[in-house]
Design a protein around this motif. Sequence first.
Motif, PDB file in Angstrom:
ATOM      1  N   VAL A 212       1.028  -1.191  -0.025  1.00  0.00           N
ATOM      2  CA  VAL A 212      -0.038   0.139  -0.160  1.00  0.00           C
ATOM      3  C   VAL A 212       1.005   1.350   0.052  1.00  0.00           C
ATOM      4  O   VAL A 212       2.165   1.250   0.314  1.00  0.00           O
ATOM      5  CB  VAL A 212      -0.993  -0.040   1.313  1.00  0.00           C
ATOM      6  CG1 VAL A 212      -1.811  -0.971   1.320  1.00  0.00           C
ATOM      7  CG2 VAL A 212      -0.134  -0.077   2.652  1.00  0.00           C
ATOM      8  N   SER A 213       0.189   2.150  -0.502  1.00  0.00           N
ATOM      9  CA  SER A 213       1.008   3.547  -0.144  1.00  0.00           C
ATOM     10  C   SER A 213      -0.426   4.409   0.116  1.00  0.00           C
ATOM     11  O   SER A 213      -1.604   4.504  -0.622  1.00  0.00           O
ATOM     12  CB  SER A 213       1.317   4.148  -1.516  1.00  0.00           C
ATOM     13  OG  SER A 213       2.039   5.419  -1.373  1.00  0.00           O
ATOM     14  N   ALA A 214       0.037   5.257   1.212  1.00  0.00           N
ATOM     15  CA  ALA A 214      -1.053   5.850   2.080  1.00  0.00           C
ATOM     16  C   ALA A 214      -0.946   7.377   2.757  1.00  0.00           C
ATOM     17  O   ALA A 214       0.325   7.796   2.646  1.00  0.00           O
ATOM     18  CB  ALA A 214      -1.407   4.954   3.261  1.00  0.00           C
ATOM     19  N   LEU A 215      -1.974   8.113   2.702  1.00  0.00           N
ATOM     20  CA  LEU A 215      -2.037   9.453   3.516  1.00  0.00           C
ATOM     21  C   LEU A 215      -3.178   9.268   4.536  1.00  0.00           C
ATOM     22  O   LEU A 215      -4.317   8.712   4.320  1.00  0.00           O
ATOM     23  CB  LEU A 215      -2.656  10.480   2.408  1.00  0.00           C
ATOM     24  CG  LEU A 215      -1.524  10.920   1.444  1.00  0.00           C
ATOM     25  CD1 LEU A 215      -2.159  11.729   0.500  1.00  0.00           C
ATOM     26  CD2 LEU A 215      -0.415  11.464   2.086  1.00  0.00           C
ATOM     27  N   THR A 216      -2.950   9.928   5.632  1.00  0.00           N
ATOM     28  CA  THR A 216      -3.968   9.907   6.661  1.00  0.00           C
ATOM     29  C   THR A 216      -4.125  11.327   7.108  1.00  0.00           C
ATOM     30  O   THR A 216      -2.973  11.916   6.938  1.00  0.00           O
ATOM     31  CB  THR A 216      -3.754   9.166   7.894  1.00  0.00           C
ATOM     32  OG1 THR A 216      -2.531   9.338   8.579  1.00  0.00           O
ATOM     33  CG2 THR A 216      -3.771   7.566   7.452  1.00  0.00           C
ATOM     34  N   GLU A 217      -5.212  11.803   7.865  1.00  0.00           N
ATOM     35  CA  GLU A 217      -5.240  13.090   8.280  1.00  0.00           C
ATOM     36  C   GLU A 217      -6.085  13.280   9.524  1.00  0.00           C
ATOM     37  O   GLU A 217      -7.219  12.367   9.379  1.00  0.00           O
ATOM     38  CB  GLU A 217      -5.720  13.995   7.231  1.00  0.00           C
ATOM     39  CG  GLU A 217      -5.732  15.489   7.762  1.00  0.00           C
ATOM     40  CD  GLU A 217      -4.327  16.062   8.148  1.00  0.00           C
ATOM     41  OE1 GLU A 217      -4.529  16.239   9.376  1.00  0.00           O
ATOM     42  OE2 GLU A 217      -3.609  16.149   7.375  1.00  0.00           O
ATOM     43  N   VAL A 245      -6.127   9.646  16.856  1.00  0.00           N
ATOM     44  CA  VAL A 245      -6.337   8.824  15.683  1.00  0.00           C
ATOM     45  C   VAL A 245      -6.781   9.681  14.608  1.00  0.00           C
ATOM     46  O   VAL A 245      -6.884  10.798  14.493  1.00  0.00           O
ATOM     47  CB  VAL A 245      -7.526   7.806  16.149  1.00  0.00           C
ATOM     48  CG1 VAL A 245      -7.137   6.928  17.334  1.00  0.00           C
ATOM     49  CG2 VAL A 245      -8.811   8.643  16.206  1.00  0.00           C
ATOM     50  N   ASP A 246      -6.624   8.821  13.514  1.00  0.00           N
ATOM     51  CA  ASP A 246      -6.945   9.567  12.332  1.00  0.00           C
ATOM     52  C   ASP A 246      -8.326   9.904  12.074  1.00  0.00           C
ATOM     53  O   ASP A 246      -9.319   8.972  12.434  1.00  0.00           O
ATOM     54  CB  ASP A 246      -6.605   8.596  10.843  1.00  0.00           C
ATOM     55  CG  ASP A 246      -7.136   7.264  11.143  1.00  0.00           C
ATOM     56  OD1 ASP A 246      -8.118   6.950  10.354  1.00  0.00           O
ATOM     57  OD2 ASP A 246      -6.947   6.630  11.643  1.00  0.00           O
ATOM     58  N   GLU A 375      -0.610   2.784   8.049  1.00  0.00           N
ATOM     59  CA  GLU A 375      -0.193   3.566   9.087  1.00  0.00           C
ATOM     60  C   GLU A 375       1.212   3.907   8.955  1.00  0.00           C
ATOM     61  O   GLU A 375       1.693   5.057   9.077  1.00  0.00           O
ATOM     62  CB  GLU A 375      -0.271   3.112  10.513  1.00  0.00           C
ATOM     63  CG  GLU A 375      -1.722   3.088  10.987  1.00  0.00           C
ATOM     64  CD  GLU A 375      -1.926   2.918  12.566  1.00  0.00           C
ATOM     65  OE1 GLU A 375      -2.672   3.365  13.148  1.00  0.00           O
ATOM     66  OE2 GLU A 375      -1.409   1.719  12.993  1.00  0.00           O
ATOM     67  N   GLN A 376       2.128   2.652   8.731  1.00  0.00           N
ATOM     68  CA  GLN A 376       3.609   3.002   8.337  1.00  0.00           C
ATOM     69  C   GLN A 376       3.895   3.756   6.939  1.00  0.00           C
ATOM     70  O   GLN A 376       4.652   4.797   7.195  1.00  0.00           O
ATOM     71  CB  GLN A 376       4.321   1.672   8.181  1.00  0.00           C
ATOM     72  CG  GLN A 376       5.814   1.922   7.846  1.00  0.00           C
ATOM     73  CD  GLN A 376       6.229   0.419   7.547  1.00  0.00           C
ATOM     74  OE1 GLN A 376       6.179  -0.611   8.173  1.00  0.00           O
ATOM     75  NE2 GLN A 376       7.629   0.545   6.967  1.00  0.00           N
ATOM     76  N   SER A 377       3.080   3.530   5.945  1.00  0.00           N
ATOM     77  CA  SER A 377       3.220   4.569   4.831  1.00  0.00           C
ATOM     78  C   SER A 377       2.808   5.627   5.004  1.00  0.00           C
ATOM     79  O   SER A 377       3.672   6.793   4.486  1.00  0.00           O
ATOM     80  CB  SER A 377       2.335   3.825   3.594  1.00  0.00           C
ATOM     81  OG  SER A 377       2.413   4.656   2.546  1.00  0.00           O
ATOM     82  N   ALA A 378       1.894   6.149   5.877  1.00  0.00           N
ATOM     83  CA  ALA A 378       1.325   7.404   6.069  1.00  0.00           C
ATOM     84  C   ALA A 378       2.358   8.075   7.068  1.00  0.00           C
ATOM     85  O   ALA A 378       2.549   9.369   6.610  1.00  0.00           O
ATOM     86  CB  ALA A 378      -0.104   7.389   6.533  1.00  0.00           C
TER      87      ALA A 378
END
Length: 390
Positions: A212-217, A245-246, A375-378
């Motif tokens: 995966v490749s991710a973004l969280t906010e 948390v996100d 989570e790691q990618s973000a």
Amino acid sequence: MRPAVGIGMIGYAFMGRVHSHAWRSVGAFFDLPLKPSMVALAGRSAAATAQAAEKLGWAHAETDWKRLIDRDDVQIVDICTPGDSHAEIAVAALQAGKHVICEKPLANTVAEAEAMAAVARAAAERGVHAMVAFNYRRVPAIALARQWVAEGRIGQIRHVRAQYLQDWIVDPEFPLVWRLQKDKAGSGALGDIGAHIIDTAEFITGERLTGVSALTETFVKERPLAASSAGLSAGGGAGTGTVTVDDAALFIGRLSGGGLASFEATRFATGHKNALRVEVNGSLGSLSFDFESMNELWFHDHTLPAEEAGFRRILVTEGGHPYAGAWWPPGHGLGYEHSFTHEVKDFIEAIAAGTGPEPSFDDGLRVQRVLAAVEQSAADGSRFTTVEGS
């Protein structure tokens, strides 16, 4: 006379209410090999637990989940608590010889999920079984989508698009409930609703996410303390707390069969209440589902001539559709609660047959590993993070 199987449930809030409804109703609509008996409900407050037990149909109330597990008349333990207690309760129940159904996500960390899955595998060798409660697998339209993919109706999977859209915490004055605290919930929209679309996508396609490749906010970083946890500040007010948390997670991924996937899980999609959406595009056709129209599955047969092609609506209420035949005449739709009834029906049948119910704790562990990769990618901006064990 069918033998009875005693159910003990821990937790009686939102998930506890819907699980109670499932245990109450399942025997009225499905011919089960075992008769569920709602023996005991466990919660922390004696008065509140007793009131909930009476309202929801449980014969006894316990204020210590360990006492519930120790009861000789309980053979199944149903875990409906926040994620921070799943591992301790599930491990104790399985080691005590009780079958376990546990709400999702399986745990708050990969390490906890690994420990739970290991204990579940050992318990299965003794005939004691465990299942993680991904209820959307039991929506008839989603079960039909899986069936058609397995039959090759849409060919090789090329794309999956999955969304879970809610808007219940858009208001910045919404309180800091446990779902917004990492130590209790593990993660935010990612684990709460993102876990569902990960499992649903893998269930329908029969494939796994490999990376995966991710973004969280987190859009609202401070919220008023919830009444149950608010301590008075020096000025006499309840005060605020940090959201840990996100609020939203976006990620793309690659499937084990070579296809591409995109996922969106958010609690800030204004106007959407519970829109779990999945579309699968294959070499021979496509399938599309939206839970806000949960009795419908849309199907495109790409083998037809262009003049006849296009998506068509399938009303998944016929007697030959998964689960639907046990309920109402065609066209009389089902609701959210029915997926949980189907879930406990399948669980009881698996226990009676001595087979491992699905999704297993190993399936729950796999989802947990995807959540960790997201989570790691973000966190570190990785272009592609490999899912452990894929």
